[in-house]
Design a protein around this motif. Structure first.
Motif, PDB file in Angstrom:
ATOM      1  N   PHE A   1      13.584   8.863   8.893  1.00 58.59           N
ATOM      2  CA  PHE A   1      13.797   9.506   8.461  1.00 58.59           C
ATOM      3  C   PHE A   1      15.352  10.594   9.513  1.00 58.59           C
ATOM      4  O   PHE A   1      15.309  10.253  10.131  1.00 58.59           O
ATOM      5  CB  PHE A   1      13.071  10.661   8.486  1.00 58.59           C
ATOM      6  N   GLU A   2      15.638  10.954   8.589  1.00 57.69           N
ATOM      7  CA  GLU A   2      16.657  12.401   8.898  1.00 57.69           C
ATOM      8  C   GLU A   2      16.939  13.085   8.143  1.00 57.69           C
ATOM      9  O   GLU A   2      16.461  13.505   7.166  1.00 57.69           O
ATOM     10  CB  GLU A   2      18.002  11.725   9.492  1.00 57.69           C
ATOM     11  N   TYR A   3      16.841  14.393   8.686  1.00 55.23           N
ATOM     12  CA  TYR A   3      16.365  16.011   8.565  1.00 55.23           C
ATOM     13  C   TYR A   3      17.737  16.812   9.082  1.00 55.23           C
ATOM     14  O   TYR A   3      17.549  16.680  10.317  1.00 55.23           O
ATOM     15  CB  TYR A   3      15.278  16.860   8.679  1.00 55.23           C
ATOM     16  N   PHE A   4      18.524  17.605   8.405  1.00 62.71           N
ATOM     17  CA  PHE A   4      19.733  17.575   9.208  1.00 62.71           C
ATOM     18  C   PHE A   4      19.790  19.588   8.602  1.00 62.71           C
ATOM     19  O   PHE A   4      19.484  19.757   7.586  1.00 62.71           O
ATOM     20  CB  PHE A   4      21.666  17.292   9.075  1.00 62.71           C
TER      21      PHE A   4
ATOM     22  N   TYR B   1      15.519  13.361  13.951  1.00 61.58           N
ATOM     23  CA  TYR B   1      14.618  12.086  12.883  1.00 61.58           C
ATOM     24  C   TYR B   1      14.837  10.864  13.705  1.00 61.58           C
ATOM     25  O   TYR B   1      13.819  11.571  15.193  1.00 61.58           O
ATOM     26  CB  TYR B   1      16.701  11.577  13.808  1.00 61.58           C
ATOM     27  N   GLY B   2      14.084  10.014  13.417  1.00 61.42           N
ATOM     28  CA  GLY B   2      13.083   8.551  13.957  1.00 61.42           C
ATOM     29  C   GLY B   2      12.626   7.850  12.835  1.00 61.42           C
ATOM     30  O   GLY B   2      12.931   7.472  11.883  1.00 61.42           O
ATOM     31  N   PHE B   3      11.487   7.434  13.714  1.00 65.74           N
ATOM     32  CA  PHE B   3      10.867   6.260  12.428  1.00 65.74           C
ATOM     33  C   PHE B   3       9.546   5.924  12.896  1.00 65.74           C
ATOM     34  O   PHE B   3       9.681   6.172  13.974  1.00 65.74           O
ATOM     35  CB  PHE B   3      11.607   4.998  12.809  1.00 65.74           C
ATOM     36  N   SER B   4       9.147   5.415  11.961  1.00 65.70           N
ATOM     37  CA  SER B   4       7.883   4.703  12.434  1.00 65.70           C
ATOM     38  C   SER B   4       7.365   3.412  11.836  1.00 65.70           C
ATOM     39  O   SER B   4       7.852   3.020  11.076  1.00 65.70           O
ATOM     40  CB  SER B   4       6.348   5.619  11.636  1.00 65.70           C
ATOM     41  N   GLN B   5       6.817   2.243  12.428  1.00 68.38           N
ATOM     42  CA  GLN B   5       6.859   1.077  12.104  1.00 68.38           C
ATOM     43  C   GLN B   5       5.012   0.673  12.469  1.00 68.38           C
ATOM     44  O   GLN B   5       4.458   0.499  14.016  1.00 68.38           O
ATOM     45  CB  GLN B   5       7.334   0.554  12.470  1.00 68.38           C
TER      46      GLN B   5
ATOM     47  N   PHE C   1       8.947   6.895  17.071  1.00 70.69           N
ATOM     48  CA  PHE C   1       9.331   7.966  17.851  1.00 70.69           C
ATOM     49  C   PHE C   1      10.286   9.129  16.977  1.00 70.69           C
ATOM     50  O   PHE C   1      10.340   8.744  16.101  1.00 70.69           O
ATOM     51  CB  PHE C   1      11.105   7.243  18.327  1.00 70.69           C
ATOM     52  N   GLN C   2      10.415  10.098  17.386  1.00 69.29           N
ATOM     53  CA  GLN C   2      11.606  11.456  16.913  1.00 69.29           C
ATOM     54  C   GLN C   2      12.150  11.958  17.778  1.00 69.29           C
ATOM     55  O   GLN C   2      11.661  12.223  19.137  1.00 69.29           O
ATOM     56  CB  GLN C   2       9.732  12.449  15.976  1.00 69.29           C
ATOM     57  N   GLY C   3      13.086  12.223  17.437  1.00 68.39           N
ATOM     58  CA  GLY C   3      14.402  12.621  18.535  1.00 68.39           C
ATOM     59  C   GLY C   3      14.140  14.446  17.581  1.00 68.39           C
ATOM     60  O   GLY C   3      14.393  14.723  16.138  1.00 68.39           O
ATOM     61  N   ASN C   4      15.024  15.457  18.240  1.00 68.85           N
ATOM     62  CA  ASN C   4      15.397  16.649  17.887  1.00 68.85           C
ATOM     63  C   ASN C   4      16.145  16.941  18.222  1.00 68.85           C
ATOM     64  O   ASN C   4      16.263  18.038  19.556  1.00 68.85           O
ATOM     65  CB  ASN C   4      13.979  17.479  17.967  1.00 68.85           C
ATOM     66  N   ASN C   5      17.559  17.029  17.969  1.00 67.45           N
ATOM     67  CA  ASN C   5      18.320  17.450  18.396  1.00 67.45           C
ATOM     68  C   ASN C   5      19.755  19.061  17.992  1.00 67.45           C
ATOM     69  O   ASN C   5      19.117  19.498  16.791  1.00 67.45           O
ATOM     70  CB  ASN C   5      19.573  16.548  18.335  1.00 67.45           C
ATOM     71  N   ILE C   6      19.279  20.307  18.876  1.00 66.27           N
ATOM     72  CA  ILE C   6      19.762  21.264  18.282  1.00 66.27           C
ATOM     73  C   ILE C   6      20.942  22.066  19.339  1.00 66.27           C
ATOM     74  O   ILE C   6      20.154  21.503  20.557  1.00 66.27           O
ATOM     75  CB  ILE C   6      18.490  22.381  18.505  1.00 66.27           C
TER      76      ILE C   6
END
Length: 389
Positions: free
Chosen positions: A265-268, A292-296, A311-316
């Motif tokens: 996923f990617e949300y912006f 953004y991130g992923f799961s498996q 994993f999930q990352g959040n950049n602001i």
């Protein structure tokens, strides 16, 4: 054996020792019920098998003299429950969804077997089950709700408001984006339950304490893609959850199964898509937010060993609009002759002229001529700092 091989062997042993603790911390439920025959009589000694349809893990129990059976401490998931007894046809119920902390009552009626008996399969996927084993009240947020309901910032805490007796905590408080708070960054909001303070809640993640101990917030905020379901307990729950006065939130993570599944996923959010803030002036402030991130998840050894990672990352990156009062160009030169609406020009006094008036006994000072500070009285370092404004 080399040093690297020794390190790998030590890691494997450590992980093997941790495995029982990890398994025991999983979120669990109970399936129980009664097995009877077509005439209504109980059937003792029947074999009841619950098989997890995702991992093929099985648990078995026998009915007692009253025809009762119980399968406690089952990891949550979807099960196929089969009942067999000599002289009766095998009965099976599939798509039995066991939720966190659920005591599911599942009764069976066995029919007398013919010579060529076949398995009777019935699905309970559409059944509405009444919780009869305890009087606890709460709200289960299932996997579909977690995945599909809109969330600001992908913060699962917002879904706790679906439970009875819960309201959003005060915005800007210590637990919800408050200034100088070491816990507010973990989520954009907090929850108040049963009229208690936001830090009176108890957060459990796969049965493990997930409280931020210094202030009572959420310790670890898991990714939405890693949550299978969670339950908000509000009234009459077991004493094992009685450590705090507010609500108890049980969060259950996803796990690997025999089939591979995952998400990317990617949300912006971009200021090019936003309207101008009233206080921004002619130019909008910068805003770039990316989540953004992923799961498996899937099998390592089919029917035996599984994995799940996420994993999930959040950049602001944002600019802040702030209204400030700054010195004018004349003030930078030490000239304070300007006046403004509701702010007339004032005298500027020489701090080195402070003295005691012999007539009154109070401190007095001498004002600079023309409300102007002489250039040789202005500190050069202070002047450079002032010019930065």
């Amino acid at each position: 054996m080399s040093v690297s091989q020794l390190r790998i062997a030590a890691l494997v042993v450590a992980l093997a020792c941790l495995a029982p603790a990890i398994v025991s911390a999983q979120s669990v439920g109970t399936i129980s019920g009664t097995v009877s025959d077509g005439s209504g009589g109980v059937v003792p000694g029947a074999v009841v098998i619950a098989r997890n349809q995702g991992t093929s893990a099985q648990r078995e129990a026998l009915t007692d003299g009253s025809g009762r059976y119980a399968l406690p401490l089952l990891p949550i998931g979807t099960y196929a429950v089969t009942v067999t007894m000599s002289g009766f046809r095998t009965e099976e119920k599939t798509a039995v969804n066991l939720e966190v902390e659920q005591s599911l009552s599942l009764d069976f009626t066995l029919q007398v077997s013919a010579v060529n008996a076949e398995v009777t399969v019935s699905s309970t996927v559409a059944d509405v089950v009444l919780q009869r084993s305890d009087a606890s009240l709460g709200q289960l947020i299932n996997a579909q709700q977690v995945a599909e309901l809109p969330l600001n910032g992908r913060n699962f805490v917002q879904l706790a408001l679906l439970g009875p007796g819960t309201v959003a905590g005060r915005a800007g408080s210590f637990l919800a984006q408050g200034p100088s708070s070491e816990v507010s960054y973990r989520g954009s909001m907090s929850v108040s339950a049963q009229g208690m303070r936001e830090n009176a809640n108890d957060w459990l993640f796969d049965g493990i304490d997930n409280n931020e101990l210094t202030a009572g917030g959420v310790g670890i905020l898991p990714s939405i893609d890693a949550i299978r379901e969670f339950k908000v307990l509000t009234h009459n729950y077991d004493a094992q959850y009685g450590s705090r006065g507010g609500t108890t939130v049980l969060v259950s993570s996803k796990s690997g199964e025999n089939s591979f599944h995952g998400t990317v996923f990617e949300y912006f959010r971009n200021d090019a898509l936003d309207a101008r803030n009233f206080f921004d002036g002619p130019q909008k402030r910068k805003w770039r937010q990316n989540e953004y991130g992923f799961s498996q998840g899937g099998p390592i050894v089919r029917d035996k060993t599984f994995f799940f990672v996420d994993f999930q990352g959040n950049n602001i990156r944002e600019g802040l609009t702030t209204l400030l009062t700054v010195p004018t160009a004349l003030m930078h030169q030490g000239i304070f002759t300007e006046s403004f609406p509701n702010a007339p020009a004032v005298d500027i006094y020489d701090p080195s002229s402070t003295r005691v008036d012999p007539a009154t006994g109070v401190n007095v000072r001498t004002a600079f001529d023309n409300r102007t500070i002489p250039a040789n009285r202005i500190d050069p370092i202070g002047k450079k700092l002032l010019d930065l404004l």
